[in-house]
Write a protein that holds these residues in place. Sequence first.
Motif, PDB file in Angstrom:
ATOM      1  N   GLU A  57       0.827  -1.202   0.000  1.00 45.43           N
ATOM      2  CA  GLU A  57       0.000   0.000   0.000  1.00 45.43           C
ATOM      3  C   GLU A  57       0.864   1.256   0.000  1.00 45.43           C
ATOM      4  O   GLU A  57       1.847   1.333   0.737  1.00 45.43           O
ATOM      5  CB  GLU A  57      -0.898   0.013   1.241  1.00 45.43           C
ATOM      6  CG  GLU A  57      -2.084  -0.909   1.096  1.00 45.43           C
ATOM      7  CD  GLU A  57      -3.028  -0.826   2.293  1.00 45.43           C
ATOM      8  OE1 GLU A  57      -2.836   0.059   3.156  1.00 45.43           O
ATOM      9  OE2 GLU A  57      -3.936  -1.663   2.359  1.00 45.43           O
ATOM     10  N   CYS A  58       0.454   2.229  -0.796  1.00 42.04           N
ATOM     11  CA  CYS A  58       1.131   3.528  -0.831  1.00 42.04           C
ATOM     12  C   CYS A  58       1.001   4.191   0.539  1.00 42.04           C
ATOM     13  O   CYS A  58      -0.080   4.229   1.123  1.00 42.04           O
ATOM     14  CB  CYS A  58       0.485   4.393  -1.914  1.00 42.04           C
ATOM     15  SG  CYS A  58       1.026   6.094  -1.899  1.00 42.04           S
ATOM     16  N   LEU A  59       2.108   4.685   1.056  1.00 37.02           N
ATOM     17  CA  LEU A  59       2.093   5.294   2.392  1.00 37.02           C
ATOM     18  C   LEU A  59       1.274   6.584   2.426  1.00 37.02           C
ATOM     19  O   LEU A  59       0.757   6.972   3.462  1.00 37.02           O
ATOM     20  CB  LEU A  59       3.528   5.588   2.851  1.00 37.02           C
ATOM     21  CG  LEU A  59       4.421   4.367   3.070  1.00 37.02           C
ATOM     22  CD1 LEU A  59       5.827   4.799   3.434  1.00 37.02           C
ATOM     23  CD2 LEU A  59       3.834   3.453   4.148  1.00 37.02           C
ATOM     24  N   ALA A  60       1.166   7.243   1.254  1.00 33.23           N
ATOM     25  CA  ALA A  60       0.443   8.519   1.223  1.00 33.23           C
ATOM     26  C   ALA A  60      -1.053   8.323   1.021  1.00 33.23           C
ATOM     27  O   ALA A  60      -1.866   8.949   1.699  1.00 33.23           O
ATOM     28  CB  ALA A  60       1.006   9.409   0.124  1.00 33.23           C
ATOM     29  N   CYS A  61      -1.433   7.455   0.073  1.00 33.91           N
ATOM     30  CA  CYS A  61      -2.849   7.424  -0.312  1.00 33.91           C
ATOM     31  C   CYS A  61      -3.534   6.068  -0.118  1.00 33.91           C
ATOM     32  O   CYS A  61      -4.753   5.994  -0.201  1.00 33.91           O
ATOM     33  CB  CYS A  61      -3.013   7.887  -1.763  1.00 33.91           C
ATOM     34  SG  CYS A  61      -2.553   6.653  -2.978  1.00 33.91           S
ATOM     35  N   GLY A  62      -2.768   4.997   0.085  1.00 31.83           N
ATOM     36  CA  GLY A  62      -3.404   3.687   0.280  1.00 31.83           C
ATOM     37  C   GLY A  62      -3.624   2.921  -1.005  1.00 31.83           C
ATOM     38  O   GLY A  62      -4.121   1.799  -0.990  1.00 31.83           O
ATOM     39  N   ILE A  72       0.750   7.206  -8.912  1.00 36.84           N
ATOM     40  CA  ILE A  72      -0.024   8.453  -8.968  1.00 36.84           C
ATOM     41  C   ILE A  72       0.585   9.491  -8.021  1.00 36.84           C
ATOM     42  O   ILE A  72       0.739  10.657  -8.379  1.00 36.84           O
ATOM     43  CB  ILE A  72      -1.511   8.179  -8.644  1.00 36.84           C
ATOM     44  CG1 ILE A  72      -2.127   7.290  -9.738  1.00 36.84           C
ATOM     45  CG2 ILE A  72      -2.293   9.485  -8.497  1.00 36.84           C
ATOM     46  CD1 ILE A  72      -3.537   6.808  -9.454  1.00 36.84           C
ATOM     47  N   CYS A  73       0.954   9.061  -6.811  1.00 38.17           N
ATOM     48  CA  CYS A  73       1.539  10.002  -5.858  1.00 38.17           C
ATOM     49  C   CYS A  73       2.920  10.467  -6.309  1.00 38.17           C
ATOM     50  O   CYS A  73       3.354  11.561  -5.952  1.00 38.17           O
ATOM     51  CB  CYS A  73       1.614   9.374  -4.466  1.00 38.17           C
ATOM     52  SG  CYS A  73      -0.002   9.279  -3.665  1.00 38.17           S
ATOM     53  N   GLN A  74       3.617   9.621  -7.088  1.00 39.12           N
ATOM     54  CA  GLN A  74       4.949  10.006  -7.568  1.00 39.12           C
ATOM     55  C   GLN A  74       4.891  10.933  -8.775  1.00 39.12           C
ATOM     56  O   GLN A  74       5.884  11.569  -9.106  1.00 39.12           O
ATOM     57  CB  GLN A  74       5.733   8.752  -7.973  1.00 39.12           C
ATOM     58  CG  GLN A  74       6.288   7.982  -6.798  1.00 39.12           C
ATOM     59  CD  GLN A  74       7.209   6.867  -7.258  1.00 39.12           C
ATOM     60  OE1 GLN A  74       8.167   7.094  -7.965  1.00 39.12           O
ATOM     61  NE2 GLN A  74       6.872   5.645  -6.874  1.00 39.12           N
TER      62      GLN A  74
HETATM   63 ZN   LIG Z   1      -0.362   6.987  -3.520  1.00 35.99          ZN
END
Ligand SMILES: [Zn+2]
Length: 199
Positions: A57-62, A72-74
């Motif tokens: 899981e992405c630490l920022a958005c899940g 997407i966050c990158q």
């Molecule tokens: Zn993310």
Amino acid sequence: MADSTREIEDLIELMARLPGLGPRSARRAVLHLIRKRGQVMAPLAAQMAKVATNVRECLACGNLGTGDLCDICQNPARATGEICVVEDVADLWAMERGQAYKGRYHVLGGTLSALDGVGPDELGIPRLAARVREEGAREVILALNATVDGQTTAHYIADALDGSGASITTLARGVPVGGELDYLDDGTIQVALRARRQF
Ligand SMILES: [Zn+2]
């Protein structure tokens, strides 16, 4: 099944736990896999092992990805100041298929449920509120399911983000694209009528 080996039965039992697969379709799938060992089963097993090891899981958005932050966050182009809140990664994928949304996400991983012991912390709502403030997000789009739990959660999030400076919006409800009125349920027609706009 009398002469099938323990290994095959174990595999069928595991497959039958998948959503949408009962014991009967699990048996058929396993037979198919065994018959197509080279073309389907071996690559499938290898890919499953790879995903099981690498995906997290992405630490920022899940969202799901292979690093600390998802694609997407990158992606700096997705820093639009909008955060779209969805219940599940499947909903994020649906939004991405629509190709209309260019911002980032927050994946809750469920809805608030006192019955199941799912509170705001489990859904990362405090993390979302902190993120909205840190990033100075200008809009939070609540793209939650139009169910009772989804709407309860949406109201809770809207309250939690009160005073954050972000405008809180929600997806429109009503007549689906390509939909026929005669097939809509009463609730949808009521909501669509209330949400009518200038033609
Ligand atoms: Zn993310």
